[in-house]
Design an enzyme around this catalytic site. Structure first.
Site, PDB file in Angstrom:
ATOM      1  N   ILE A 202       4.097  23.370  19.119  1.00  0.00           N
ATOM      2  CA  ILE A 202       5.448  23.268  19.695  1.00  0.00           C
ATOM      3  C   ILE A 202       5.902  24.705  19.922  1.00  0.00           C
ATOM      4  O   ILE A 202       5.913  25.515  18.990  1.00  0.00           O
ATOM      5  CB  ILE A 202       6.439  22.429  18.860  1.00  0.00           C
ATOM      6  CG1 ILE A 202       7.810  22.414  19.523  1.00  0.00           C
ATOM      7  CG2 ILE A 202       6.550  22.877  17.432  1.00  0.00           C
ATOM      8  CD1 ILE A 202       8.718  21.267  19.071  1.00  0.00           C
TER       9      ILE A 202
ATOM     10  N   GLU B 262       2.125  21.489   9.925  1.00  0.00           N
ATOM     11  CA  GLU B 262       1.977  22.588   9.003  1.00  0.00           C
ATOM     12  C   GLU B 262       2.620  23.832   9.611  1.00  0.00           C
ATOM     13  O   GLU B 262       2.450  24.084  10.795  1.00  0.00           O
ATOM     14  CB  GLU B 262       0.495  22.836   8.817  1.00  0.00           C
ATOM     15  CG  GLU B 262       0.313  23.708   7.667  1.00  0.00           C
ATOM     16  CD  GLU B 262      -0.947  23.386   6.950  1.00  0.00           C
ATOM     17  OE1 GLU B 262      -1.210  22.225   6.604  1.00  0.00           O
ATOM     18  OE2 GLU B 262      -1.666  24.330   6.776  1.00  0.00           O
TER      19      GLU B 262
ATOM     20  N   ASN C  15       8.152  31.181   8.831  1.00  0.00           N
ATOM     21  CA  ASN C  15       8.589  30.811  10.188  1.00  0.00           C
ATOM     22  C   ASN C  15       9.938  30.066  10.111  1.00  0.00           C
ATOM     23  O   ASN C  15      10.016  28.849  10.259  1.00  0.00           O
ATOM     24  CB  ASN C  15       7.515  29.952  10.864  1.00  0.00           C
ATOM     25  CG  ASN C  15       7.764  29.797  12.352  1.00  0.00           C
ATOM     26  OD1 ASN C  15       8.859  30.062  12.844  1.00  0.00           O
ATOM     27  ND2 ASN C  15       6.750  29.362  13.069  1.00  0.00           N
TER      28      ASN C  15
ATOM     29  N   TYR D  24      12.447  21.682  12.101  1.00  0.00           N
ATOM     30  CA  TYR D  24      11.826  20.481  11.528  1.00  0.00           C
ATOM     31  C   TYR D  24      12.779  19.789  10.529  1.00  0.00           C
ATOM     32  O   TYR D  24      12.908  18.574  10.532  1.00  0.00           O
ATOM     33  CB  TYR D  24      10.508  20.839  10.826  1.00  0.00           C
ATOM     34  CG  TYR D  24       9.487  21.466  11.743  1.00  0.00           C
ATOM     35  CD1 TYR D  24       9.311  21.001  13.042  1.00  0.00           C
ATOM     36  CD2 TYR D  24       8.687  22.529  11.335  1.00  0.00           C
ATOM     37  CE1 TYR D  24       8.378  21.573  13.898  1.00  0.00           C
ATOM     38  CE2 TYR D  24       7.749  23.110  12.183  1.00  0.00           C
ATOM     39  CZ  TYR D  24       7.610  22.631  13.456  1.00  0.00           C
ATOM     40  OH  TYR D  24       6.693  23.189  14.298  1.00  0.00           O
TER      41      TYR D  24
HETATM   42  C1  LIG Z   1      10.062  27.074  16.580  1.00  0.00           C
HETATM   43  C2  LIG Z   1      10.529  27.046  18.026  1.00  0.00           C
HETATM   44  C3  LIG Z   1       9.622  26.090  18.810  1.00  0.00           C
HETATM   45  C4  LIG Z   1      11.971  26.552  18.085  1.00  0.00           C
HETATM   46  O1  LIG Z   1      12.292  26.384  19.446  1.00  0.00           O
HETATM   47  P1  LIG Z   1      13.749  26.631  20.017  1.00  0.00           P
HETATM   48  O2  LIG Z   1      13.728  26.212  21.440  1.00  0.00           O
HETATM   49  O3  LIG Z   1      14.197  28.004  19.732  1.00  0.00           O
HETATM   50  O4  LIG Z   1      14.564  25.574  19.113  1.00  0.00           O
HETATM   51  P2  LIG Z   1      16.093  25.164  19.209  1.00  0.00           P
HETATM   52  O5  LIG Z   1      16.834  26.090  20.107  1.00  0.00           O
HETATM   53  O6  LIG Z   1      16.134  23.718  19.518  1.00  0.00           O
HETATM   54  O7  LIG Z   1      16.580  25.428  17.738  1.00  0.00           O
HETATM   55  C5  LIG Z   1      16.270  24.528  16.711  1.00  0.00           C
HETATM   56  C6  LIG Z   1      16.786  25.033  15.387  1.00  0.00           C
HETATM   57  O8  LIG Z   1      15.993  26.125  14.966  1.00  0.00           O
HETATM   58  C7  LIG Z   1      16.823  27.094  14.317  1.00  0.00           C
HETATM   59  N1  LIG Z   1      16.606  28.349  14.990  1.00  0.00           N
HETATM   60  C8  LIG Z   1      16.250  28.560  16.289  1.00  0.00           C
HETATM   61  N2  LIG Z   1      16.078  29.861  16.501  1.00  0.00           N
HETATM   62  C9  LIG Z   1      16.312  30.479  15.330  1.00  0.00           C
HETATM   63  C10 LIG Z   1      16.273  31.834  14.907  1.00  0.00           C
HETATM   64  N3  LIG Z   1      15.945  32.808  15.753  1.00  0.00           N
HETATM   65  N4  LIG Z   1      16.541  32.110  13.618  1.00  0.00           N
HETATM   66  C11 LIG Z   1      16.873  31.126  12.751  1.00  0.00           C
HETATM   67  N5  LIG Z   1      16.927  29.822  13.099  1.00  0.00           N
HETATM   68  C12 LIG Z   1      16.664  29.509  14.366  1.00  0.00           C
HETATM   69  C13 LIG Z   1      18.241  26.597  14.364  1.00  0.00           C
HETATM   70  O9  LIG Z   1      18.512  25.953  13.135  1.00  0.00           O
HETATM   71  C14 LIG Z   1      18.201  25.582  15.456  1.00  0.00           C
HETATM   72  O10 LIG Z   1      19.032  24.494  15.266  1.00  0.00           O
HETATM   73  P3  LIG Z   1      20.606  24.597  15.570  1.00  0.00           P
HETATM   74  O11 LIG Z   1      20.727  25.386  16.836  1.00  0.00           O
HETATM   75  O12 LIG Z   1      21.040  23.189  15.723  1.00  0.00           O
HETATM   76  O13 LIG Z   1      21.149  25.292  14.401  1.00  0.00           O
HETATM   77  C15 LIG Z   1      10.487  28.486  18.664  1.00  0.00           C
HETATM   78  O14 LIG Z   1      11.126  29.388  17.793  1.00  0.00           O
HETATM   79  C16 LIG Z   1       9.104  28.985  18.963  1.00  0.00           C
HETATM   80  O15 LIG Z   1       8.566  28.725  20.050  1.00  0.00           O
HETATM   81  N6  LIG Z   1       8.490  29.715  18.011  1.00  0.00           N
HETATM   82  C17 LIG Z   1       7.140  30.222  18.200  1.00  0.00           C
HETATM   83  C18 LIG Z   1       6.120  29.130  18.081  1.00  0.00           C
HETATM   84  C19 LIG Z   1       6.143  28.499  16.719  1.00  0.00           C
HETATM   85  O16 LIG Z   1       6.254  29.191  15.720  1.00  0.00           O
HETATM   86  N7  LIG Z   1       6.019  27.169  16.691  1.00  0.00           N
HETATM   87  C20 LIG Z   1       5.988  26.403  15.477  1.00  0.00           C
HETATM   88  C21 LIG Z   1       4.620  26.424  14.902  1.00  0.00           C
HETATM   89  S1  LIG Z   1       4.509  25.436  13.416  1.00  0.00           S
END
Ligand SMILES: CC(C)(COP(=O)(O)OP(=O)(O)OC[C@H]1O[C@@H](n2cnc3c(N)ncnc32)[C@H](O)[C@@H]1OP(=O)(O)O)[C@@H](O)C(=O)NCCC(=O)NCCS
Length: 147
Positions: free
Chosen positions: A71, A105, A110, A117
């Site tokens: 994701i 996992e 992270n 999640y």
């Molecule tokens: C994990 C990931 C997919 C989240 O995607 P995203 O589009 O930023 O997610 P969202 O904007 O829907 O945010 C979801 C929640 O994550 C948290 N969040 C997002 N960015 C954050 C940041 N920089 N720091 C802390 N929390 C954060 C918030 O709690 C948020 O929920 P809220 O806005 O309701 O409070 C993204 O950070 C990513 O692509 N990371 C790199 C790949 C990765 O690590 N994937 C997971 C592997 S297990």
């Protein structure tokens, strides 16, 4: 922001091939993703905004269990709700296929992923020591039948 969630196909992958390492993080390997897209036991989705792929996610089925394989949101679109949309859609696909549990996992450091999640109902069920080089992996589970 207008975001559409669709089934991911090979054209989507070709579109982001050159940016996979720089904009979608370096652990998504093109060849593995390509194989996953043609596997019957996998399902992949993309988030599209203004005709551009801004995120993708995928799961793998094994009997009544499902594992989240990927994701990821494009770097300049993070923290805008894309990951939440992708994960919600994966959960609904899992329910459609009557999967009981969804596992994943995640590296213990992270924080964005762990928050995402937990927000959608995943719970910690275990630790895998040193799963990511020097970091532990947290195993999380979502129980579909309860929700
Ligand atoms: C994990 C990931 C997919 C989240 O995607 P995203 O589009 O930023 O997610 P969202 O904007 O829907 O945010 C979801 C929640 O994550 C948290 N969040 C997002 N960015 C954050 C940041 N920089 N720091 C802390 N929390 C954060 C918030 O709690 C948020 O929920 P809220 O806005 O309701 O409070 C993204 O950070 C990513 O692509 N990371 C790199 C790949 C990765 O690590 N994937 C997971 C592997 S297990």
């Amino acid at each position: 922001m207008n975001i559409e969630i669709k089934k991911m196909n090979k054209n989507h992958l070709e579109e982001i091939k050159e940016n996979l390492e720089t904009e979608f993080d370096d652990f998504w390997n093109y060849n593995i993703l390509k194989e996953e897209l043609s596997s019957d036991s996998s399902k992949y989705i993309v988030a599209i905004s203004k005709n551009e792929v801004i995120g993708f996610a995928g799961i793998k089925f094994a009997l009544d269990q499902v594992d989240i394989m990927n994701i990821v949101t494009r770097k300049n679109y993070r923290n805008k709700g894309v990951g939440t949309l992708l994960l919600r859609e994966l959960i609904s696909i899992c329910k459609e296929f009557k999967a009981n549990s969804i596992f994943l996992e995640v590296s213990e450091d992270n924080e964005p992923a762990i928050k995402l999640y937990k927000k959608l109902g995943f719970e910690n069920v275990g630790i895998r020591k040193n799963y990511y080089k020097d970091k532990n992996g947290i195993v999380m589970r979502y129980i579909a039948e309860d929700k």
